[in-house]
Design an enzyme around this catalytic site. Sequence first.
Site, short mmCIF file in Angstrom:
data_model
loop_
_atom_site.label_atom_id
_atom_site.label_comp_id
_atom_site.label_asym_id
_atom_site.label_seq_id
_atom_site.Cartn_x
_atom_site.Cartn_y
_atom_site.Cartn_z
N ASP A 66 27.24 5.85 91.37
CA ASP A 66 28.17 5.66 92.33
C ASP A 66 27.37 5.01 93.48
O ASP A 66 26.23 4.89 93.65
CB ASP A 66 28.71 7.06 92.75
CG ASP A 66 30.07 7.04 93.20
OD1 ASP A 66 30.37 5.80 93.59
OD2 ASP A 66 30.67 8.08 93.08
N ASP A 107 39.45 4.58 93.75
CA ASP A 107 39.87 5.70 93.03
C ASP A 107 41.48 5.71 93.14
O ASP A 107 42.07 5.28 93.62
CB ASP A 107 39.26 6.88 93.74
CG ASP A 107 37.84 7.19 93.83
OD1 ASP A 107 37.01 6.08 93.29
OD2 ASP A 107 37.23 8.07 94.04
N ASP A 127 26.99 -2.37 82.13
CA ASP A 127 27.88 -2.51 80.78
C ASP A 127 29.16 -2.51 81.47
O ASP A 127 30.09 -3.00 80.79
CB ASP A 127 27.41 -1.51 79.96
CG ASP A 127 26.16 -1.37 79.48
OD1 ASP A 127 25.81 -2.30 78.72
OD2 ASP A 127 25.33 -0.80 79.98
C1 GLA Z 1 33.66 8.29 94.19
C2 GLA Z 1 33.65 7.73 92.65
C3 GLA Z 1 34.66 8.62 91.82
C4 GLA Z 1 33.99 9.93 91.45
C5 GLA Z 1 33.66 10.48 92.99
C6 GLA Z 1 32.65 11.63 92.85
O1 GLA Z 1 34.72 8.45 94.84
O2 GLA Z 1 34.59 6.38 93.06
O3 GLA Z 1 34.88 7.93 90.47
O4 GLA Z 1 32.70 9.80 90.87
O5 GLA Z 1 32.93 9.55 93.71
O6 GLA Z 1 32.43 12.34 94.15
#
Ligand code: GLA
Length: 378
Positions: free
Chosen positions: A131, A198, A191
Amino acid sequence: MTATEWPPSRPVMGYNTWYQFRTSITESEVVRQAELLVSSGLAAAGYKCVNLDDGWMAAERAAGGELTGDSVKFPHGIRWLADQIHALGLRFGIYTAIGARTCQSLPGSWGHYDQDAKTFATWGADFVKVDDCGGLPASTTVDTLTEYFRQFGACLRRHNPEVVYSQELPIHQIGKPSFRPAVRASAQFADMWRVAHDEYPLTHDDASAMILGHLAADLELHSFAGPGHWNDLDMVAPAFPASGWTLADLRNQLSVWAMEASPLLISADIGALPPAALADLKNPHMIAIDQSGQQCSTVIMNGDIEALMKPDPEGGTAVLFVNVGTEAGTGRFALPAFGITSARATGHNAWTGETTTFGEASVTLEAGQTLLIRIEGG
Ligand code: GLA
């Protein structure tokens, strides 16, 4: 994806803990979800990779600097959990962040890329999601950030050449000129890479706007997708049905994700999925359209109705009609638009199994609604 193919040449299918469990995820819940994947038939349908998201790690690294699992939530440790998942015939995935902290302010991998890659490989992780949550030097630019993601990928592959590397480099570039270069770079060393935000807010009222927004962001990125390389639209069935999504919302999402050859990672309590949702997630036509691995590259419009198309592995053309307007509307499309030279065509509705024949495709949809259909001549 065949049972044995790893890393998969087709979009990854599986499970992710995030939308349903957030940081409250525990080892017993992960094992329960993995067992449910098998007993529900989802695993047999292709959903084989069980991924831990944020919240699995302890607040502090171990004495030797290694990442370690939260011992209350994961008393047997992450290696044990991976073994349980593997014993079910499934793949195991894990999560970290490129900077010093995750999006939940837990330890990220900054300064530990090689060490964490080794730890994940030792635990048997088949899939690693990285992330982007900040916690990076103030001097970081998109170029250096891209380089960090490239380096982390190299570390992951050094310790496990078969790892699937999933990352979020492009997500913070959305809407900026740096977005496309971030996708282009990601396609060289990862990949799969997230190309949309989100899925928040996560309510029925917002579902179709979110789904169609993700589609719009992804349409122009088809040239980056191909075997082993996928634009990632984020998880499917997020917290379904607790989120308030309807079955129609779920079908809209799966239809779009399939046309876009996005990974299909379910993020719900499998035990709470109504039979109709389970059936939709296992729908063989939707899965075949997704797993062709080819992202839709052709879009035509009539009124407010968009027609997206790509070859359907079951024959003919997979067509997704989408009402992108704000009210109900009808679109009319002549058969040559689908490459059909005969006077009539047959349409097979991917969801209902209904078959119709027509001399012109005339489609009426509510605002935000979609229709996934396989069209062939004759
Ligand atoms: C970000 C990511 C999500 C998730 C959260 C977890 O917002 O985009 O997919 O992994 O972090 O904290």
